[in-house]
Design a protein around this motif. Sequence first.
Motif, PDB file in Angstrom:
ATOM      1  N   ARG A 110       0.836  -1.201   0.000  1.00 61.08           N
ATOM      2  CA  ARG A 110       0.000   0.000   0.000  1.00 61.08           C
ATOM      3  C   ARG A 110       0.872   1.253   0.000  1.00 61.08           C
ATOM      4  NH1 ARG A 110      -2.929   2.491  -0.050  1.00 61.08           N
ATOM      5  NH2 ARG A 110      -4.360   2.929   1.622  1.00 61.08           N
ATOM      6  N   ASP A 111       1.947   1.245   0.772  1.00 60.70           N
ATOM      7  CA  ASP A 111       2.819   2.421   0.853  1.00 60.70           C
ATOM      8  C   ASP A 111       3.575   2.674  -0.443  1.00 60.70           C
ATOM      9  OD1 ASP A 111       2.026   2.744   3.475  1.00 60.70           O
ATOM     10  OD2 ASP A 111       3.829   1.830   4.346  1.00 60.70           O
TER      11      ASP A 111
ATOM     12  N   TYR B 288       2.419   1.658  -3.563  1.00 56.43           N
ATOM     13  CA  TYR B 288       1.442   1.301  -4.609  1.00 56.43           C
ATOM     14  C   TYR B 288       1.815   1.955  -5.945  1.00 56.43           C
ATOM     15  CZ  TYR B 288      -3.082   0.381  -6.778  1.00 56.43           C
ATOM     16  OH  TYR B 288      -4.083  -0.040  -7.620  1.00 56.43           O
TER      17      TYR B 288
ATOM     18  N   PRO C 191       0.121   2.756  -9.535  1.00 56.68           N
ATOM     19  CA  PRO C 191      -1.108   2.746 -10.347  1.00 56.68           C
ATOM     20  C   PRO C 191      -0.876   2.081 -11.698  1.00 56.68           C
ATOM     21  CG  PRO C 191      -0.692   4.921  -9.409  1.00 56.68           C
ATOM     22  CD  PRO C 191       0.554   4.112  -9.187  1.00 56.68           C
TER      23      PRO C 191
ATOM     24  N   ASN D 114      -1.299  -4.811  -8.002  1.00 58.18           N
ATOM     25  CA  ASN D 114      -0.467  -4.870  -6.802  1.00 58.18           C
ATOM     26  C   ASN D 114      -1.024  -5.951  -5.882  1.00 58.18           C
ATOM     27  OD1 ASN D 114       1.280  -1.992  -6.614  1.00 58.18           O
ATOM     28  ND2 ASN D 114      -0.540  -1.903  -7.903  1.00 58.18           N
TER      29      ASN D 114
ATOM     30  N   ASP E 231      -8.535   0.143   0.515  1.00 60.72           N
ATOM     31  CA  ASP E 231      -8.780   1.352  -0.282  1.00 60.72           C
ATOM     32  C   ASP E 231      -9.119   0.905  -1.694  1.00 60.72           C
ATOM     33  OD1 ASP E 231      -8.845   3.705  -1.670  1.00 60.72           O
ATOM     34  OD2 ASP E 231      -6.855   4.403  -1.058  1.00 60.72           O
TER      35      ASP E 231
ATOM     36  N   ALA F 129      -9.469   2.436  -4.318  1.00 64.88           N
ATOM     37  CA  ALA F 129      -8.685   3.121  -5.344  1.00 64.88           C
ATOM     38  C   ALA F 129      -7.272   2.573  -5.440  1.00 64.88           C
ATOM     39  CB  ALA F 129      -8.646   4.621  -5.057  1.00 64.88           C
ATOM     40  N   LYS F 130      -6.821   1.886  -4.378  1.00 65.95           N
ATOM     41  CA  LYS F 130      -5.480   1.298  -4.367  1.00 65.95           C
ATOM     42  C   LYS F 130      -5.562  -0.130  -3.819  1.00 65.95           C
ATOM     43  CE  LYS F 130      -3.041   5.684  -3.650  1.00 65.95           C
ATOM     44  NZ  LYS F 130      -2.098   6.422  -2.773  1.00 65.95           N
TER      45      LYS F 130
ATOM     46  N   VAL G 261      -4.946  -3.889  -2.853  1.00 63.00           N
ATOM     47  CA  VAL G 261      -3.838  -4.832  -2.688  1.00 63.00           C
ATOM     48  C   VAL G 261      -4.452  -6.154  -2.226  1.00 63.00           C
ATOM     49  CG1 VAL G 261      -1.736  -5.410  -1.450  1.00 63.00           C
ATOM     50  CG2 VAL G 261      -2.169  -3.028  -2.120  1.00 63.00           C
TER      51      VAL G 261
END
Length: 567
Positions: A469-470, A472, A474, A478, A508, A510-511, A513
């Motif tokens: 996450r840290d 990530y 786009p 991931n 999240d 939008a991101k 994992v």
Amino acid sequence: MTRVQPNTPTSGDAPTRAAARAAQRRRRSLILLGVIVMLAVAIAVVLVVFFLRGAAGEPESESAPTGDCLPSSLRITADPAVAGALEAIVADLAGSRSDCPDVTIRAEDSSVTAAALAAGSAPDFDVWVPDSAMWPARATSQAELAGVHTADLVIGDAVASTPVVFAATEPTVAVVEAAGSGFASLAGRAVAAVLPDPATVAASSAALLALQTAVAGDARTFTALVLGLDAGVVPTTADALAAASAAPAPTIAVTTEQAVLEFGADAQTPLVPIHPTDVKPAVSMPFVTLADASGETLEAVQALTTAVARGSAHLAEYGLRDAAGNMAGSTELDTEGASAAPDPADGANQAEVLRTWQVLTAPSRMLSLNDVSGSMLQPATADMRRIDLFEQAAVRAVNSLSADSSLATWVFSSRRIGGQDWQEIVPFGPLSDAAHKQHTIDTANGLDSFVGGGTGLYDSVLAAVQYMRDTYVPGQINLVLLNTDGYNEDDEGLDLPGLLAQLETLRDPAKPVAVIAIGYGPDTDQAALEQIAAATDGAAYQALQPTDIGTVLIDAVTQRGCRPNCG
């Protein structure tokens, strides 16, 4: 007795016999002339009626009426596939008149227009004619995902269409027909397939939807086919046609009937269209207007729609069929053409299958988190340990990833670095880097050198997800690929409820994992792995037999993009 003829003059002015005969001849001439004139008029009327009836019976020569203006001006943005035909039809409408309202037609690729709308650009058109209803649906959905306000679009009826076909050389046709000539037959790999980039070419997204339909929506089969097609993706339709024409081995290009007809004009090695036998997709070109369009604009659009319906000859000049899939001059659907009435939902369905394609084919950014606790040294077969089988499967998994993917390798057991259960042994790097790929493979082959200690599962999973996450990236998938053969044995770290709570905090959309977890052997806490996977929209597998390890790991890697809905 003298007989007196009636009306015979008795005076001295009575005409002579010669004068009487002359008068009689003049009367006869006048009567004959009248008959001739009447006959000529009758013949002319018959010829006019015959001509009009004959013209009405020749649909292939029908064109839009000339000399009729649209009721108001229009600014039209049209895909190049249909822009030329529209220009010809509009020119016919005005005829020689110079006082008609202006109608401007600007050719622009549909993907470009859709991208501008999705980014929030104000429409610079009154009417948009994309080459598929997918584009307005995609523009709207992308704007919603990005939180961007975009124009409200109204998708009208289709005005033209062209079937999606396989383009092949004459020698390849026989190979395709022997394989079944359908989308489902692509699974047999009898021919190579070249696909124009679905992100910019509507025919390709229509083909993907047809492929999904042909395999009855089976996510695993569809994913395998998509990953196979990905290797044959080229930027444009022209590239795909050129590749199929020049390929030494049997190769097809997935494209449209219109594109094949246009390619054939100048091709050194001609291609012929093969109409699929199972699913018959088409790209249909609608008139798209703005929700706040004026009444005058809508009236002009309706008049133009009518003109296009009458202008099938111009559509045919540009290799197009009418909205129902008919060729100019035909009265019913050509048997090798597209479906007569495309499903109105096809545009949205194509936009969705395009999104799926992009997820499936996006490069992976995968952190491989591997259990090296002492139990991995237990025998799995008469001559191999669990770690030996995993090493072999790991190498196969690395080789199954595309070159544009990146991979890192961590191991975990208990207290590897002070009180920390996990350890990075290969940092992230692209598999296109031969040195990094070889280092990853060498490390996988030597995992047995790291074995020892208990199973510090929960803290290691949280650390891996937090790291992804840290950092990530786009546009990539991931994910964490977790491999373990046991239960969590770290009593000083997180318990399962604590881990799940932390994963929920990190979630999240939008991101994303995802954790794809694989349990090896009967001692795995499969219930815990399933909860971890569910908390991250991932998936959990179990390999109960030694022979399952390779199959499960490869499946987990190749199914990474369709999680959590692979079926």
